[in-house]
Design an enzyme around this catalytic site. Sequence first.
Site, PDB file in Angstrom:
ATOM      1  N   TRP A 145       0.838  -1.201   0.000  1.00 30.04           N
ATOM      2  CA  TRP A 145       0.000   0.000   0.000  1.00 30.04           C
ATOM      3  C   TRP A 145       0.877   1.257   0.000  1.00 30.04           C
ATOM      4  O   TRP A 145       1.293   1.728   1.067  1.00 30.04           O
ATOM      5  CB  TRP A 145      -0.907  -0.001   1.243  1.00 30.04           C
ATOM      6  CG  TRP A 145      -1.925  -1.106   1.208  1.00 30.04           C
ATOM      7  CD1 TRP A 145      -3.122  -1.073   0.547  1.00 30.04           C
ATOM      8  CD2 TRP A 145      -1.846  -2.388   1.847  1.00 30.04           C
ATOM      9  NE1 TRP A 145      -3.780  -2.261   0.737  1.00 30.04           N
ATOM     10  CE2 TRP A 145      -3.033  -3.085   1.531  1.00 30.04           C
ATOM     11  CE3 TRP A 145      -0.889  -3.024   2.654  1.00 30.04           C
ATOM     12  CZ2 TRP A 145      -3.284  -4.383   1.987  1.00 30.04           C
ATOM     13  CZ3 TRP A 145      -1.139  -4.307   3.107  1.00 30.04           C
ATOM     14  CH2 TRP A 145      -2.334  -4.982   2.769  1.00 30.04           C
ATOM     15  N   HIS A 152      -6.980   1.903   1.968  1.00 30.48           N
ATOM     16  CA  HIS A 152      -8.055   0.948   1.691  1.00 30.48           C
ATOM     17  C   HIS A 152      -9.189   1.205   2.688  1.00 30.48           C
ATOM     18  O   HIS A 152      -9.051   2.040   3.598  1.00 30.48           O
ATOM     19  CB  HIS A 152      -7.551  -0.511   1.766  1.00 30.48           C
ATOM     20  CG  HIS A 152      -6.758  -0.858   3.006  1.00 30.48           C
ATOM     21  ND1 HIS A 152      -6.296  -2.125   3.262  1.00 30.48           N
ATOM     22  CD2 HIS A 152      -6.354  -0.117   4.060  1.00 30.48           C
ATOM     23  CE1 HIS A 152      -5.641  -2.137   4.415  1.00 30.48           C
ATOM     24  NE2 HIS A 152      -5.661  -0.950   4.909  1.00 30.48           N
ATOM     25  N   ARG A 182      -3.742   6.277  -2.948  1.00 31.35           N
ATOM     26  CA  ARG A 182      -2.436   5.603  -3.037  1.00 31.35           C
ATOM     27  C   ARG A 182      -1.412   6.537  -3.687  1.00 31.35           C
ATOM     28  O   ARG A 182      -1.752   7.277  -4.622  1.00 31.35           O
ATOM     29  CB  ARG A 182      -2.545   4.331  -3.885  1.00 31.35           C
ATOM     30  CG  ARG A 182      -3.563   3.321  -3.401  1.00 31.35           C
ATOM     31  CD  ARG A 182      -2.985   2.266  -2.491  1.00 31.35           C
ATOM     32  NE  ARG A 182      -4.048   1.425  -1.950  1.00 31.35           N
ATOM     33  CZ  ARG A 182      -4.340   0.196  -2.394  1.00 31.35           C
ATOM     34  NH1 ARG A 182      -3.638  -0.336  -3.379  1.00 31.35           N
ATOM     35  NH2 ARG A 182      -5.313  -0.494  -1.836  1.00 31.35           N
ATOM     36  N   GLN A 185     -13.289   1.847  -2.976  1.00 34.21           N
ATOM     37  CA  GLN A 185     -13.383   0.451  -2.584  1.00 34.21           C
ATOM     38  C   GLN A 185     -14.715   0.224  -1.879  1.00 34.21           C
ATOM     39  O   GLN A 185     -15.354   1.160  -1.410  1.00 34.21           O
ATOM     40  CB  GLN A 185     -12.245   0.070  -1.609  1.00 34.21           C
ATOM     41  CG  GLN A 185     -10.893  -0.072  -2.283  1.00 34.21           C
ATOM     42  CD  GLN A 185      -9.849  -0.687  -1.357  1.00 34.21           C
ATOM     43  OE1 GLN A 185      -9.997  -0.694  -0.139  1.00 34.21           O
ATOM     44  NE2 GLN A 185      -8.790  -1.199  -1.954  1.00 34.21           N
ATOM     45  N   VAL A 209      -6.468 -11.296   7.332  1.00 33.51           N
ATOM     46  CA  VAL A 209      -7.359 -12.468   7.210  1.00 33.51           C
ATOM     47  C   VAL A 209      -6.529 -13.753   7.218  1.00 33.51           C
ATOM     48  O   VAL A 209      -5.365 -13.761   6.841  1.00 33.51           O
ATOM     49  CB  VAL A 209      -8.222 -12.411   5.920  1.00 33.51           C
ATOM     50  CG1 VAL A 209      -9.355 -11.423   6.078  1.00 33.51           C
ATOM     51  CG2 VAL A 209      -7.362 -12.096   4.711  1.00 33.51           C
ATOM     52  N   ALA A 220     -14.280 -11.147   5.857  1.00 38.95           N
ATOM     53  CA  ALA A 220     -14.193  -9.790   5.314  1.00 38.95           C
ATOM     54  C   ALA A 220     -13.859  -9.889   3.838  1.00 38.95           C
ATOM     55  O   ALA A 220     -13.318 -10.902   3.385  1.00 38.95           O
ATOM     56  CB  ALA A 220     -13.119  -8.993   6.047  1.00 38.95           C
TER      57      ALA A 220
HETATM   58  N1  DAH Z   1      -7.877  -4.011   1.728  1.00 37.00           N
HETATM   59  C1  DAH Z   1      -7.372  -4.842   0.668  1.00 37.00           C
HETATM   60  C2  DAH Z   1      -6.699  -3.972  -0.369  1.00 37.00           C
HETATM   61  O1  DAH Z   1      -6.845  -2.828  -0.374  1.00 37.00           O
HETATM   62  C3  DAH Z   1      -8.491  -5.631   0.020  1.00 37.00           C
HETATM   63  C4  DAH Z   1      -9.004  -6.724   0.939  1.00 37.00           C
HETATM   64  C5  DAH Z   1      -8.494  -7.979   0.869  1.00 37.00           C
HETATM   65  C6  DAH Z   1      -9.997  -6.436   1.818  1.00 37.00           C
HETATM   66  C7  DAH Z   1      -8.938  -9.000   1.700  1.00 37.00           C
HETATM   67  C8  DAH Z   1     -10.484  -7.440   2.678  1.00 37.00           C
HETATM   68  C9  DAH Z   1      -9.947  -8.712   2.585  1.00 37.00           C
HETATM   69  O2  DAH Z   1     -11.439  -7.229   3.562  1.00 37.00           O
HETATM   70  O3  DAH Z   1     -10.420  -9.692   3.407  1.00 37.00           O
HETATM   71  O4  DAH Z   1      -5.976  -4.492  -1.200  1.00 37.00           O
END
Ligand code: DAH
Length: 350
Positions: free
Chosen positions: A160, A181, A207, A221, A264, A318
């Site tokens: 990120w 995010h 970003r 998002q 996760v 999630a």
């Molecule tokens: N936050 C991640 C991103 O910006 C995307 C993401 C991946 C969100 C897995 C989630 C998850 O909730 O379980 O790349």
Amino acid sequence: MSTLTDELTDVESSALAELERISDRDALEEWRVTWQGRRQGRLPKLLEQLPTLPIEDRREAGQLANRVRTALENAYEERRAVLEHASVSQRLSAEAIDVTLPGRRVPAGGLHPTTQTLREIIDAFKPMGFTVVEGPEVEWDYYNFEALNIPADHPARDQWDTLWLDIEDDDGKRPLLLRTHTSPMQVRIMEAQEPPIRVLVPGRVFRHEATDASHESVFFQVEGLAIDRGITFADLKGTLYAFARRMFGPDRRVRFRCDFFPFVEPGVDMAIDCFACKGNGCRVCSQSGWLEIMGAGMVHPKILQRVGYDPDEYTGFAFGMGPERIAMLRHGIDDIRHFYANDLNFLEQF
Ligand code: DAH
């Protein structure tokens, strides 16, 4: 005949002749003052002389005076009505609307393609009990990274590229950033309430990117979070499968592959079979037959613990996806930079 009766007939004919030529209200008023005005009017002045006539002439002159007065009054009223009518019909024709003229087109706005897609995503999850919340775009390092198992100096942060705010804490660190995010809202929501939780978080993210056809520095998002007793990976798959079919058509197939996201465990990337070629391979899916549409996974037990949930009692999943990417896939848009270039030629197509 006295001279007074001559004068009366004279006043009558002159006044009436003059009145004939009057064509506007100001002139009419001037006429009234000249001939009928209470003090200086020519007729009232003559009438003042009536009592000075010899008694034998008075009757005849009085009758004539009355007739002249009435004649002027009537003529005046008549003229006034004519002028009034003329000015009304003048106004009517000046202000008339030509109903045969085609109307001017009122430019109607429309929803931005990102907004349309966000709403469709939300509508697809709503029947499964998800509600919508939003969170701050300026976020603490703690929520964007630390609380999501992404500690400072950990290589996972490289995923990120971050825009930091130019504010330092006592240790010289910059604790505020533009969220990279929507995942930080997972932690904020869990801190603020007890399970069961089923929420969607749409919002803008930022970003520090070198932009190209698939990377923007500001985009959107949608995060999803479900926490409850007894939630398993099967719930994750079933929920996202239902979403994919509502969003992309009832005969979509889905694919889950292992992926790594620090918050996760296990983590997956979810793909659907390419709706353009039905999985045979084409330009839309880069010949692979699959389209990756989101990251997802079971919420990491450490995160549950950090917000004070007992991971033996509560579990959850999630997911996170980019609405622009989904809109690009659906509409065959080849460059994400079109979305925020404010080009009506592009926007008016949606
Ligand atoms: N936050 C991640 C991103 O910006 C995307 C993401 C991946 C969100 C897995 C989630 C998850 O909730 O379980 O790349």
